[in-house]
Motif scaffolding. Structure first.
Motif, PDB file in Angstrom:
ATOM      1  N   ALA A   1      -3.862   7.284 -21.903  1.00 38.16           N
ATOM      2  CA  ALA A   1      -3.629   8.020 -20.676  1.00 38.16           C
ATOM      3  C   ALA A   1      -2.795   7.230 -19.652  1.00 38.16           C
ATOM      4  CB  ALA A   1      -4.980   8.330 -20.241  1.00 38.16           C
ATOM      5  N   VAL A   2      -3.097   5.899 -19.523  1.00 36.16           N
ATOM      6  CA  VAL A   2      -2.433   5.004 -18.566  1.00 36.16           C
ATOM      7  C   VAL A   2      -0.719   4.944 -19.062  1.00 36.16           C
ATOM      8  CG1 VAL A   2      -2.049   2.731 -17.721  1.00 36.16           C
ATOM      9  CG2 VAL A   2      -4.389   3.608 -17.909  1.00 36.16           C
ATOM     10  N   LEU A   3      -0.719   4.913 -20.555  1.00 37.62           N
ATOM     11  CA  LEU A   3       0.704   4.835 -20.768  1.00 37.62           C
ATOM     12  C   LEU A   3       1.535   5.959 -20.670  1.00 37.62           C
ATOM     13  CD1 LEU A   3       0.184   2.938 -24.285  1.00 37.62           C
ATOM     14  CD2 LEU A   3       0.947   2.042 -22.157  1.00 37.62           C
ATOM     15  N   VAL A   4       0.900   7.164 -20.849  1.00 39.71           N
ATOM     16  CA  VAL A   4       1.298   8.450 -20.447  1.00 39.71           C
ATOM     17  C   VAL A   4       2.110   8.505 -19.045  1.00 39.71           C
ATOM     18  CG1 VAL A   4       1.212  11.090 -20.257  1.00 39.71           C
ATOM     19  CG2 VAL A   4       0.254   9.849 -22.095  1.00 39.71           C
ATOM     20  N   ILE A   5       1.018   8.076 -18.043  1.00 47.82           N
ATOM     21  CA  ILE A   5       1.401   7.942 -16.537  1.00 47.82           C
ATOM     22  C   ILE A   5       2.554   6.974 -16.362  1.00 47.82           C
ATOM     23  CG2 ILE A   5       0.727   7.432 -14.277  1.00 47.82           C
ATOM     24  CD1 ILE A   5      -1.994   8.907 -14.761  1.00 47.82           C
ATOM     25  N   LEU A   6       2.738   6.021 -17.263  1.00 50.04           N
ATOM     26  CA  LEU A   6       3.649   4.739 -17.126  1.00 50.04           C
ATOM     27  C   LEU A   6       5.082   5.434 -17.777  1.00 50.04           C
ATOM     28  CD1 LEU A   6       4.903   2.223 -17.069  1.00 50.04           C
ATOM     29  CD2 LEU A   6       3.865   1.703 -19.308  1.00 50.04           C
ATOM     30  N   GLY A   7       4.782   6.274 -18.604  1.00 52.60           N
ATOM     31  CA  GLY A   7       5.964   7.323 -19.301  1.00 52.60           C
ATOM     32  C   GLY A   7       6.641   7.969 -18.340  1.00 52.60           C
ATOM     33  N   VAL A   8       5.747   8.840 -17.503  1.00 51.15           N
ATOM     34  CA  VAL A   8       6.603   9.703 -16.365  1.00 51.15           C
ATOM     35  C   VAL A   8       7.108   8.890 -15.475  1.00 51.15           C
ATOM     36  CG1 VAL A   8       5.626  11.409 -14.717  1.00 51.15           C
ATOM     37  CG2 VAL A   8       4.609  11.699 -16.910  1.00 51.15           C
ATOM     38  N   ALA A   9       6.438   7.923 -15.045  1.00 52.16           N
ATOM     39  CA  ALA A   9       6.954   6.920 -13.963  1.00 52.16           C
ATOM     40  C   ALA A   9       8.331   6.179 -14.237  1.00 52.16           C
ATOM     41  CB  ALA A   9       6.091   5.985 -13.349  1.00 52.16           C
TER      42      ALA A   9
ATOM     43  N   GLY B   1      14.191   5.826 -14.721  1.00 49.99           N
ATOM     44  CA  GLY B   1      15.120   5.703 -15.477  1.00 49.99           C
ATOM     45  C   GLY B   1      16.328   6.907 -15.266  1.00 49.99           C
ATOM     46  N   ALA B   2      15.716   8.100 -15.157  1.00 53.87           N
ATOM     47  CA  ALA B   2      16.653   9.120 -14.915  1.00 53.87           C
ATOM     48  C   ALA B   2      17.053   9.666 -13.591  1.00 53.87           C
ATOM     49  CB  ALA B   2      16.230  10.539 -16.027  1.00 53.87           C
ATOM     50  N   VAL B   3      15.987   9.804 -12.877  1.00 53.12           N
ATOM     51  CA  VAL B   3      16.280  10.578 -11.461  1.00 53.12           C
ATOM     52  C   VAL B   3      15.730   9.746 -10.573  1.00 53.12           C
ATOM     53  CG1 VAL B   3      16.708  12.819 -12.065  1.00 53.12           C
ATOM     54  CG2 VAL B   3      14.450  11.882 -12.209  1.00 53.12           C
ATOM     55  N   PRO B   4      16.234   8.532 -10.401  1.00 52.63           N
ATOM     56  CA  PRO B   4      15.712   7.505  -9.307  1.00 52.63           C
ATOM     57  C   PRO B   4      15.415   8.028  -8.091  1.00 52.63           C
ATOM     58  CG  PRO B   4      17.958   6.922 -10.006  1.00 52.63           C
ATOM     59  CD  PRO B   4      17.713   7.995 -10.729  1.00 52.63           C
ATOM     60  N   ARG B   5      16.036   8.787  -7.839  1.00 56.49           N
ATOM     61  CA  ARG B   5      15.824   9.269  -6.316  1.00 56.49           C
ATOM     62  C   ARG B   5      14.231   9.856  -6.029  1.00 56.49           C
ATOM     63  NH1 ARG B   5      19.009  13.564  -3.818  1.00 56.49           N
ATOM     64  NH2 ARG B   5      19.341  14.053  -6.101  1.00 56.49           N
ATOM     65  N   PHE B   6      13.907  10.385  -7.440  1.00 59.39           N
ATOM     66  CA  PHE B   6      12.661  10.995  -7.077  1.00 59.39           C
ATOM     67  C   PHE B   6      11.511  10.117  -7.713  1.00 59.39           C
ATOM     68  CE2 PHE B   6      15.625  14.450  -7.484  1.00 59.39           C
ATOM     69  CZ  PHE B   6      15.304  15.454  -6.213  1.00 59.39           C
TER      70      PHE B   6
ATOM     71  N   VAL C   1       3.187  11.044 -26.776  1.00 59.43           N
ATOM     72  CA  VAL C   1       3.692  11.629 -25.513  1.00 59.43           C
ATOM     73  C   VAL C   1       4.379  10.382 -24.818  1.00 59.43           C
ATOM     74  CG1 VAL C   1       3.475  12.551 -23.511  1.00 59.43           C
ATOM     75  CG2 VAL C   1       2.400  13.765 -25.630  1.00 59.43           C
ATOM     76  N   ALA C   2       3.783   9.315 -24.669  1.00 59.30           N
ATOM     77  CA  ALA C   2       4.267   8.154 -23.731  1.00 59.30           C
ATOM     78  C   ALA C   2       5.357   7.645 -24.270  1.00 59.30           C
ATOM     79  CB  ALA C   2       3.109   7.027 -23.963  1.00 59.30           C
ATOM     80  N   ALA C   3       5.304   7.487 -25.831  1.00 56.76           N
ATOM     81  CA  ALA C   3       6.612   6.848 -26.346  1.00 56.76           C
ATOM     82  C   ALA C   3       7.799   7.645 -26.103  1.00 56.76           C
ATOM     83  CB  ALA C   3       6.268   6.576 -27.923  1.00 56.76           C
ATOM     84  N   LEU C   4       7.749   9.152 -26.267  1.00 50.67           N
ATOM     85  CA  LEU C   4       8.734   9.994 -26.034  1.00 50.67           C
ATOM     86  C   LEU C   4       9.405   9.967 -24.695  1.00 50.67           C
ATOM     87  CD1 LEU C   4       7.543  13.189 -28.010  1.00 50.67           C
ATOM     88  CD2 LEU C   4       9.288  11.633 -28.532  1.00 50.67           C
ATOM     89  N   LEU C   5       8.342  10.016 -23.769  1.00 51.76           N
ATOM     90  CA  LEU C   5       8.855   9.477 -22.195  1.00 51.76           C
ATOM     91  C   LEU C   5       9.498   8.417 -22.020  1.00 51.76           C
ATOM     92  CD1 LEU C   5       5.330  10.836 -20.823  1.00 51.76           C
ATOM     93  CD2 LEU C   5       7.694  12.004 -20.219  1.00 51.76           C
ATOM     94  N   ILE C   6       8.995   7.308 -22.623  1.00 50.14           N
ATOM     95  CA  ILE C   6       9.735   6.100 -22.577  1.00 50.14           C
ATOM     96  C   ILE C   6      11.200   6.048 -23.052  1.00 50.14           C
ATOM     97  CG2 ILE C   6       9.498   3.878 -22.917  1.00 50.14           C
ATOM     98  CD1 ILE C   6       6.301   3.961 -22.771  1.00 50.14           C
ATOM     99  N   ALA C   7      11.296   6.831 -24.058  1.00 54.34           N
ATOM    100  CA  ALA C   7      12.695   6.867 -24.773  1.00 54.34           C
ATOM    101  C   ALA C   7      13.398   7.751 -24.192  1.00 54.34           C
ATOM    102  CB  ALA C   7      12.296   7.433 -26.265  1.00 54.34           C
ATOM    103  N   ALA C   8      12.963   8.646 -23.534  1.00 55.40           N
ATOM    104  CA  ALA C   8      13.905   9.275 -22.557  1.00 55.40           C
ATOM    105  C   ALA C   8      14.218   8.690 -21.274  1.00 55.40           C
ATOM    106  CB  ALA C   8      13.018  10.601 -22.253  1.00 55.40           C
ATOM    107  N   ALA C   9      13.424   7.686 -20.800  1.00 60.94           N
ATOM    108  CA  ALA C   9      13.660   6.993 -19.810  1.00 60.94           C
ATOM    109  C   ALA C   9      14.694   6.228 -20.133  1.00 60.94           C
ATOM    110  CB  ALA C   9      12.247   6.259 -19.245  1.00 60.94           C
ATOM    111  N   LEU C  10      14.683   5.440 -21.157  1.00 62.58           N
ATOM    112  CA  LEU C  10      15.646   4.347 -21.504  1.00 62.58           C
ATOM    113  C   LEU C  10      16.925   5.010 -21.814  1.00 62.58           C
ATOM    114  CD1 LEU C  10      13.731   2.148 -24.121  1.00 62.58           C
ATOM    115  CD2 LEU C  10      14.039   1.875 -21.763  1.00 62.58           C
ATOM    116  N   ALA C  11      17.181   6.388 -22.331  1.00 61.68           N
ATOM    117  CA  ALA C  11      18.173   6.778 -22.525  1.00 61.68           C
ATOM    118  C   ALA C  11      18.849   7.385 -21.422  1.00 61.68           C
ATOM    119  CB  ALA C  11      18.081   8.184 -23.326  1.00 61.68           C
ATOM    120  N   GLY C  12      18.051   7.831 -20.397  1.00 61.41           N
ATOM    121  CA  GLY C  12      18.589   8.189 -18.982  1.00 61.41           C
ATOM    122  C   GLY C  12      19.015   7.029 -18.221  1.00 61.41           C
ATOM    123  N   PHE C  13      18.347   5.911 -18.309  1.00 59.40           N
ATOM    124  CA  PHE C  13      19.103   4.875 -17.744  1.00 59.40           C
ATOM    125  C   PHE C  13      20.306   4.271 -18.193  1.00 59.40           C
ATOM    126  CE2 PHE C  13      18.403   0.138 -16.607  1.00 59.40           C
ATOM    127  CZ  PHE C  13      18.507   0.414 -15.099  1.00 59.40           C
ATOM    128  N   ARG C  14      20.241   4.400 -19.468  1.00 57.33           N
ATOM    129  CA  ARG C  14      21.616   4.076 -20.035  1.00 57.33           C
ATOM    130  C   ARG C  14      22.861   5.099 -19.577  1.00 57.33           C
ATOM    131  NH1 ARG C  14      25.468   2.102 -21.272  1.00 57.33           N
ATOM    132  NH2 ARG C  14      26.471   1.822 -23.472  1.00 57.33           N
TER     133      ARG C  14
END
Lengths: 357, 561
Positions: free
Chosen positions: B469-477, B482-487, B542-555
């Motif tokens: 559960a902690v990892l999922v919240i980490l993934g969202v953050a 990574g993708a929308v840093p203003r938010f 779910v956490a892994a998918l969120l983190i993968a999306a984060a890395l792609a967004g940051f790229r």
């Protein structure tokens, strides 16, 4: 086969929302050359550098860095360059020495001997926490880290803004040494003296576009030499000579500007008038700069060429706004296709005496 | 170089002269150190108006909403008495109040007992942030230098910060009083309740005023003040569990003073005098300390450091670990102690329930053992702490970017994936470390009081079950960073929601789907329930998918953006 240039930018555009930061910018830096990158605050220098570093993605135009694509090949290319940002912010809780080592190791290690020599030359205490450093000392940390790295290109964004004159001198030596070792340098600045002292070529930008680019020599021919002469005969006849501008006479003392190609003819004529005193001020980059941003050259009678340049400039500054006395240089900038008229410079004055002193 | 010592600057004649010079063109009276405090206060209020208005309205809104919702969820006295039974369990006491009025659990008693703790924590956080923002943070970023170069009294910024905080806290009190009275509760009791909450806020504003003198960095000042808040919360909880209605330990905590006014039950104002006295002491201490330091400096003198970096400091991961080192150590110790606090209550829980037939019935109904239910309830709190750490830690990457330091890393041969990936990895490892510390603390303490060494493993599992559960919240953050840093700061909403759903979901009768919006809503209540491998694996995916999306967004985005 030819090695690709260090930097090759053509027609670069970049917008942030509605703001067009770069609008068709061109810039090239050859291998082993020190290239000056001049422009007033907000002209787009840092944005261009960030695009070069793959931090920002270009909207349009072509950008090649050391033969690669700065966005796609960022990591590979960064092994071959070092960067000093304009606004150096470092980790406040680390010491200067730790930051230098960290940045060096990110590059794959740094030469300990070179590091020690640079620390000594820049008189930097590496045991102090970054938090306690002044702006100049933070800049030194970034400079030592960049200069200690073994790279093909140094990207320096206004690197001397916080350095004192002694340290500026050390910096100048270091850049000359880097150049001697074959390193290309892109040096962004609004300090004209620095660029004049160091650079082989200069690119001047304004509002995100390149307005002038070339070697210093090729630009100097665009600028007029300031001549102050005292003659025994009446100097008024000089006013009509081709290539003479902004002529003003005060009795036997004449001050005027003369085009480079007309210089020989004018000096010949001067000697025939019974020359008793002659001071020629070489065309300085300041004049180039003023031509593009300040939009005016100094009124001849206001300039005392005997003064050092800092004073000279402050005099120029004082005369700004006095339209009756000022000559425009619009006829002059036709070569760049970007004719600048008097009074259409940026609101904030980019040149202040301390920048050119 | 002298090791860390208190730097004290004796008052010299030069000081006197300087003060006299400041005073000369103005007025020679003693108000000089506070000159222009009024102007600064208006300026500070203007800068903070949106932030503080949102805080005040949110706090008042939650209180008023809870009042109407509780009225609807627990319409009859019988419903409320059932709730009162739950609130007399140790976990209930730990996460609410001393339990005044549980014998006749009216709506007012319910609000005072169950809502007070969370609202006070929120007000305290608001107050701490406001004080630090206008004192140490101002000094850190140089704004204070500019202000004090003008004809502004040296201590005007401190007065301003405390004044603005007090105004915001009073505003909360006024709006809450109006809301509660409007909902039909007794006006005087409502005012006492709201005033108690507000005074608690000012107390922690005062704590922050002191820590702001001690630490050079705003981050350190805020962290220290929050640590004091944490200790106060735990002391109140443990004190009340050890002795129902509040024991000596409870009375050491400012949180308890507001609760001890017993509004809607048997109102007394005297405990609030303790709050007022402590505020006076803290404000005086902050002023005293501020006299002994220079602008921008802390009282703890910075030491020199090594001239070369340790071989361990060689990349983004080791750098981020190094930057977070002290924070992680602090959180680890705090969670170990918190876990140990919960664990040491095991014995008290058993005897308490044994002596209370009504409580025994509640637990018999749920079919779980008393200690297991208690453990499951408290370990969720430990998991939420780890989630809060995870969000703060990954947001650090964003603040590094805003400060321009990420640029420095990315200009070196460091891939963006490696940079953000390092942030995620360091955060995830530290979060697991925190949960291990919490689980061990809980296990050791429980084993010590019960003599059953097997509890160590059992409690460790109960704590670590929250890792997905902690990892999922980490993934969202991470995705926001990574993708929308203003938010990016919106990541806190997930933590707040998990907290609300976890603590008040049942109380407010929130629907099941709303509880499932929190990743903690999916995690089984171990050890009262069994570990569900499928659910855990699902959360990890779910956490892994969120983190993968984060890395792609940051790229794909500009830096800084």
């Amino acid at each position: 086969m030819t090695t690709p240039s260090a930097v090759e930018i053509r027609g670069l555009t970049k917008s942030f929302g509605d703001v067009r930061a770069l609008d068709g910018l061109d810039l090239s830096v050859a291998r082993g050359e020190v290239a000056g990158f001049l422009g007033p605050n907000g002209a787009g220098k840092s944005t261009t550098i960030r695009v070069l570093l793959g931090l920002l993605r270009a909207d349009g135009g072509t950008v090649r860095l050391l033969g690669g694509d700065p966005w796609a090949d960022a990591v590979e290319l960064h092994r071959r360059l070092a960067y000093v940002p304009g606004e150096v912010t470092l980790w406040p809780t680390l010491t200067g020495g730790e930051v230098i080592d960290l940045l060096g190791r990110l590059h794959g290690g740094l030469d300990a001997a070179r590091r020690a020599v640079l620390l000594e030359r820049f008189e930097l205490d590496p045991t102090k926490k970054v938090r306690t450093y002044s702006k100049g000392n933070r800049q030194k940390v970034a400079l030592v880290a960049a200069l200690a790295a073994d790279v093909e290109l140094l990207v320096l964004d206004e690197p001397t803004a916080g350095l004192d004159p002694l340290m500026e001198e050390v910096f100048t030596e270091c850049i000359r040494e880097a150049k001697a070792a074959g390193t290309a340098v892109l040096l962004s600045s609004h300090i004209l003296a620095e660029v004049e002292k160091l650079c082989d070529t200069v690119t001047i930008i304004r509002n995100g576009r390149t307005v002038e680019a070339g070697t210093l020599e090729s630009m100097r021919h665009l600028t007029r030499t300031t001549v102050t002469a005292v003659t025994s005969a009446d100097p008024a006849v000089l006013a009509g000579l081709p290539g003479v501008h902004d002529f003003a006479a005060d009795g036997h003392r004449a001050t005027f500007l003369v085009d480079a190609e007309a210089l020989a003819a004018v000096t010949g004529r001067l000697s025939s008038l019974g020359l008793t005193s002659l001071v020629c001020a070489p065309p300085s980059l300041e004049q180039l700069f003023l031509q593009h941003y300040g939009d005016r050259l100094p009124a001849p009678e206001q300039v005392d060429p005997g003064l050092p340049r800092g004073d000279h400039t402050s005099r120029m500054r004082r005369t700004r706004g006095d339209h009756g006395l000022m000559a425009t240089s619009s006829s002059h900038s036709s070569s760049s296709g970007q004719s600048q008229r008097a009074g259409d410079g940026p609101d904030g004055d980019p040149i202040t005496p301390e920048h050119v002193g | 170089m002298v090791p860390t010592v208190i730097r004290s600057r004796p008052s010299t004649s030069a000081d006197v002269n300087r003060r006299a010079m400041t005073a000369a063109p103005l007025s020679p009276d003693r108000s000089v150190p506070f000159t222009r405090a009024g102007t600064l206060l208006r300026f500070a209020a203007r800068r903070d108006r949106r932030r503080l208005v949102i805080w005040v309205l949110a706090l008042a809104g939650i209180t008023v909403y809870a009042t109407t919702a509780l009225g609807a969820v627990y319409p009859t006295a019988a419903d409320r008495q059932a709730r009162a039974a739950v609130m007399q369990t140790p976990a209930g006491i730990l996460f609410s109040g001393p339990g005044y009025g549980t014998r006749d659990y009216t709506l007012g008693a319910m609000i005072a007992n169950e809502l007070g703790l969370s609202v006070m924590i929120a007000i305290a956080i608001m107050s701490i942030q406001t004080v630090v923002r206008h004192t140490r943070a101002e000094e850190e970023d140089g704004g204070a230098e500019l202000l004090l170069a003008g004809s502004v009294g040296r201590r005007a910024p401190l007065v301003t910060a405390l004044g603005l905080t007090a105004l915001a806290d009073v505003a909360v009190a006024v709006v809450v009083t109006a809301g509660l009275a409007g909902a039909g509760l007794a006006l005087v009791d409502s005012a006492a309740l709201a005033l108690g909450w507000a005074l608690t806020g000012v107390v922690f504003g005062g704590v922050a005023a002191v820590t702001a003198q001690l630490f050079e960095q705003a981050r350190g000042a805020t962290g220290a003040a929050l640590a004091v808040l944490g200790v106060a919360v735990v002391a109140r909880g443990v004190g009340d569990v050890l002795r129902p209605g509040g024991g000596p330990l409870s009375w050491l905590s400012p949180i308890a003073w507001a609760q001890q006014t017993r509004p809607y039950v048997d109102l007394r104002w005297t405990p609030l005098l303790l709050s007022v006295a402590l505020i006076a002491v803290l404000v005086a201490a902050a002023h005293r300390l501020s006299r002994h330091r220079d602008l921008g400096a802390g009282l703890l003198v910075p030491r020199r450091g090594p001239a070369t970096a340790s071989p361990l400091l060689a990349g983004p991961a080791s750098l981020l670990a190094r930057l977070q080192r002290d924070t992680v150590i602090g959180w680890t110790i705090a969670l170990f102690i918190l876990g140990a606090t919960f664990g040491s209550l095991t014995d008290a829980v058993i005897s308490m329930v044994a002596n209370n037939r009504q409580l025994a019935r509640v637990f018999a109904l749920t079919g779980a053992s008393i200690t297991d239910s208690f453990t499951a309830a408290v370990t969720v709190e430990l998991g939420l702490c780890a989630a809060a750490f995870a969000v703060a830690s990954i947001l650090r990457v964003r603040s590094e970017e805003s400060a321009g330091r990420v640029e420095l890393m990315l200009a070196a041969p460091v891939h963006r994936r490696r940079l953000l990936g390092s942030g995620v990895a360091v955060t995830a490892s530290a979060s697991v470390l925190l949960l291990v510390a919490a689980g061990l603390g809980e296990g050791f303490a429980a084993a010590a009081v019960s003599g059953d060494a097997g509890l160590v493993g059992r409690y460790l599992v109960a704590t670590l079950v929250h890792v997905p559960a902690v990892l999922v919240i980490l993934g969202v953050a991470a995705l926001l960073v990574g993708a929308v840093p203003r938010f990016a700061p919106l990541a806190w909403l997930v933590v707040v929601w998990a907290l609300v759903a976890g603590m008040f979901g049942q109380l407010l009768g929130l629907p099941g789907w709303a509880l499932k919006l929190s990743p903690f809503g999916w995690t089984p209540k171990v050890p009262a329930e069994h570990v569900n491998v499928l659910v855990q694996a699902g959360l990890v995916v779910v956490a892994a998918l969120l983190i993968a999306a984060a890395l792609a967004g940051f790229r794909a985005r500009d830096v800084p953006a």
